[in-house]
Design an enzyme around this catalytic site. Structure first.
Site, short mmCIF file in Angstrom:
data_model
loop_
_atom_site.label_atom_id
_atom_site.label_comp_id
_atom_site.label_asym_id
_atom_site.label_seq_id
_atom_site.Cartn_x
_atom_site.Cartn_y
_atom_site.Cartn_z
N ASP A 47 0.85 -1.20 0.00
CA ASP A 47 0.00 0.00 0.00
C ASP A 47 0.88 1.25 0.00
O ASP A 47 0.60 2.23 -0.69
CB ASP A 47 -0.91 -0.01 1.24
N HIS B 192 -4.44 -3.66 6.02
CA HIS B 192 -4.15 -3.88 4.60
C HIS B 192 -5.46 -4.31 3.95
O HIS B 192 -5.80 -5.49 3.87
CB HIS B 192 -3.09 -4.97 4.41
P1 NAX Z 1 -1.47 -18.50 -4.31
O1 NAX Z 1 -2.82 -19.12 -4.15
O2 NAX Z 1 -0.84 -18.43 -5.64
O3 NAX Z 1 -0.46 -19.27 -3.34
C1 NAX Z 1 -0.72 -19.55 -2.02
C2 NAX Z 1 0.09 -20.76 -1.64
O4 NAX Z 1 -0.10 -20.96 -0.24
C3 NAX Z 1 -0.35 -22.04 -2.35
O5 NAX Z 1 0.79 -22.71 -2.87
C4 NAX Z 1 -1.02 -22.83 -1.23
O6 NAX Z 1 -0.88 -24.23 -1.40
C5 NAX Z 1 -0.25 -22.34 -0.03
N1 NAX Z 1 -0.92 -22.53 1.26
C6 NAX Z 1 -2.23 -22.43 1.56
N2 NAX Z 1 -2.43 -22.72 2.85
C7 NAX Z 1 -1.22 -23.01 3.38
C8 NAX Z 1 -0.79 -23.40 4.66
N3 NAX Z 1 -1.65 -23.60 5.65
N4 NAX Z 1 0.52 -23.61 4.86
C9 NAX Z 1 1.40 -23.45 3.85
N5 NAX Z 1 1.05 -23.09 2.61
C10 NAX Z 1 -0.25 -22.87 2.38
O7 NAX Z 1 -1.60 -17.07 -3.63
P2 NAX Z 1 -0.61 -15.81 -3.75
O8 NAX Z 1 -1.03 -15.00 -4.92
O9 NAX Z 1 0.79 -16.26 -3.67
O10 NAX Z 1 -1.03 -14.96 -2.46
C11 NAX Z 1 -0.74 -15.43 -1.16
C12 NAX Z 1 -1.45 -14.57 -0.13
O11 NAX Z 1 -1.00 -13.22 -0.18
C13 NAX Z 1 -2.96 -14.49 -0.29
O12 NAX Z 1 -3.56 -14.64 0.99
C14 NAX Z 1 -3.19 -13.09 -0.81
O13 NAX Z 1 -4.47 -12.60 -0.48
C15 NAX Z 1 -2.10 -12.35 -0.07
N6 NAX Z 1 -1.73 -11.01 -0.57
C16 NAX Z 1 -1.37 -10.07 0.36
C17 NAX Z 1 -0.93 -8.82 0.00
C18 NAX Z 1 -0.51 -7.83 1.05
O14 NAX Z 1 -0.17 -6.70 0.67
N7 NAX Z 1 -0.51 -8.13 2.35
C19 NAX Z 1 -0.90 -8.41 -1.41
C20 NAX Z 1 -0.89 -9.54 -2.38
C21 NAX Z 1 -1.73 -10.74 -1.99
O15 NAX Z 1 -3.05 -10.50 -2.39
#
Ligand code: NAX
Length: 326
Positions: free
Chosen positions: A159, A187
């Site tokens: 952000d 966020h």
């Molecule tokens: P993806 O769905 O591409 O990847 C997430 C990965 O996490 C997958 O490989 C999944 O198997 C794994 N996973 C799920 N549960 C798990 C657990 N309990 N233990 C270990 N691994 C686990 O998502 P991606 O685009 O990489 O985003 C990841 C997270 O970042 C999401 O929650 C998303 O909302 C968040 N974001 C946060 C942002 C921020 O500024 N704070 C911005 C970007 C993003 O939206």
């Protein structure tokens, strides 16, 4: 050569992981003289994809990559780590209520907080990226009573960077010339990006822009809804920019922000009338491996309203998972 530092990344097989791991291994996060051992956590069903990412990491022959550990067990992933990037989270699936999403993530971050508590280095620096990031960071912090709460942080840096680039575009000045920007709160689209104190070459950004209507009707909605705009355009959520923000956050926390204000979600100490303990975005300056909240800023009526709105959302999220803590 320095001794390698163990860095955990959860959700390592996901799209943010794919942008993040190569930059950590190349030294962009902890410095070009700091070897790292990557501890990669993902779900059992993602282990094959994770193997592929590890093969690519090997094929980069990064001189600073001193080892890798792949696992689906948080107790293994967090063993002796000094930095933990908690990226993996449960995404909202179709028809899922907000409350169910908070619950599902509550379960993940309770387990991971406890594993950090039991296995990580005592001075581990934790950054939660997985959404809802502030509340997930709060859950992890509460689940790790033996670790210092101040070592748990949530990512507001995306952000912050989004706001910087909007201000640069509006003023026609380079991003790097902007100082003293703050982003307050959660966020989420309720975050409050605040350029009242910001300067460019010593000049006030507020005076340079001189347009409160632009601030309220263009700047704040653009920054707040940027994530949605990227999903709309790309068909996927922000990944490279999120990874970049995570690198910036840890880099500055560990190596210092050179006197610059940066935004981190940190447990409130009660200042700015944010109740103690709430994981809230505030401006900080980092030095010697510590962040220090920027104190004593004046909060006007418009800012108070915005800061209270994003606080109310955080308190609502916290209330929804409070039962996890008795
Ligand atoms: P993806 O769905 O591409 O990847 C997430 C990965 O996490 C997958 O490989 C999944 O198997 C794994 N996973 C799920 N549960 C798990 C657990 N309990 N233990 C270990 N691994 C686990 O998502 P991606 O685009 O990489 O985003 C990841 C997270 O970042 C999401 O929650 C998303 O909302 C968040 N974001 C946060 C942002 C921020 O500024 N704070 C911005 C970007 C993003 O939206």
């Amino acid at each position: 050569m320095k001794a390698p530092v163990r860095v955990a990344v959860t959700g390592a097989a996901g799209q943010i992981g794919y942008s993040l791991l190569f930059r950590i291994a190349s030294g962009e996060m902890l410095g070009k003289d700091q070897p790292v051992i990557l501890h990669l956590l993902d779900l059992p069903q993602a282990q094959t994809a994770l193997k592929g990412v590890m093969m690519e990491l090997e094929d980069c022959a990064f001189p600073l990559l001193a080892g890798m550990v792949a696992t689906d067990d948080p107790n293994v992933a967090f063993k002796d780590v000094k930095v933990a990037l908690l990226v993996g989270a449960r995404p909202r699936s179709k028809g899922m209520e907000r409350k169910d999403l908070l619950e599902a993530n509550g379960a993940i971050f309770t387990v991971q907080g406890k594993a950090l508590n039991d296995h990580a280095a005592r001075d581990v620096k934790v950054l939660v990226v997985g959404n809802p990031a502030n509340t997930n960071a709060w859950i992890a912090m509460k689940s790790a009573p033996d670790l210092d709460p101040k070592n748990f942080t949530a990512m507001l840096r995306l952000d912050h960077n989004r706001a910087l680039s909007q201000i640069a575009a509006k003023t026609g000045k380079p991003v790097a010339s902007i100082e003293k920007l703050a982003v307050w709160g959660n966020h989420s689209p309720t975050m409050y990006a605040d350029y009242r104190f910001a300067t460019i070459d010593g000049q006030s950004v507020k005076t340079l822009i001189n347009d409160d209507v632009w601030n309220r009707d263009v700047f704040l909605p653009t920054v707040g809804k940027r994530g949605a705009a990227i999903i709309e355009a790309r068909g996927l959520s922000s990944a490279a920019s999120a990874a970049n923000a995570a690198i910036d956050h840890i880099h500055d926390w560990v190596l210092g922000s050179n006197g610059k204000w940066v935004t981190m979600g940190i447990p409130s100490d009660g200042s700015y009338d944010i109740p103690e303990g709430v994981m809230y975005g505030v401006p900080v300056v980092c030095e010697n491996g510590e962040y220090k909240r920027v104190e004593g800023l004046e909060i006007d009526a418009f800012s108070r309203e915005r800061m209270d709105l994003t606080l109310a959302e955080l308190e609502e999220e916290r209330a929804a998972i409070a039962h996890l803590f008795g």
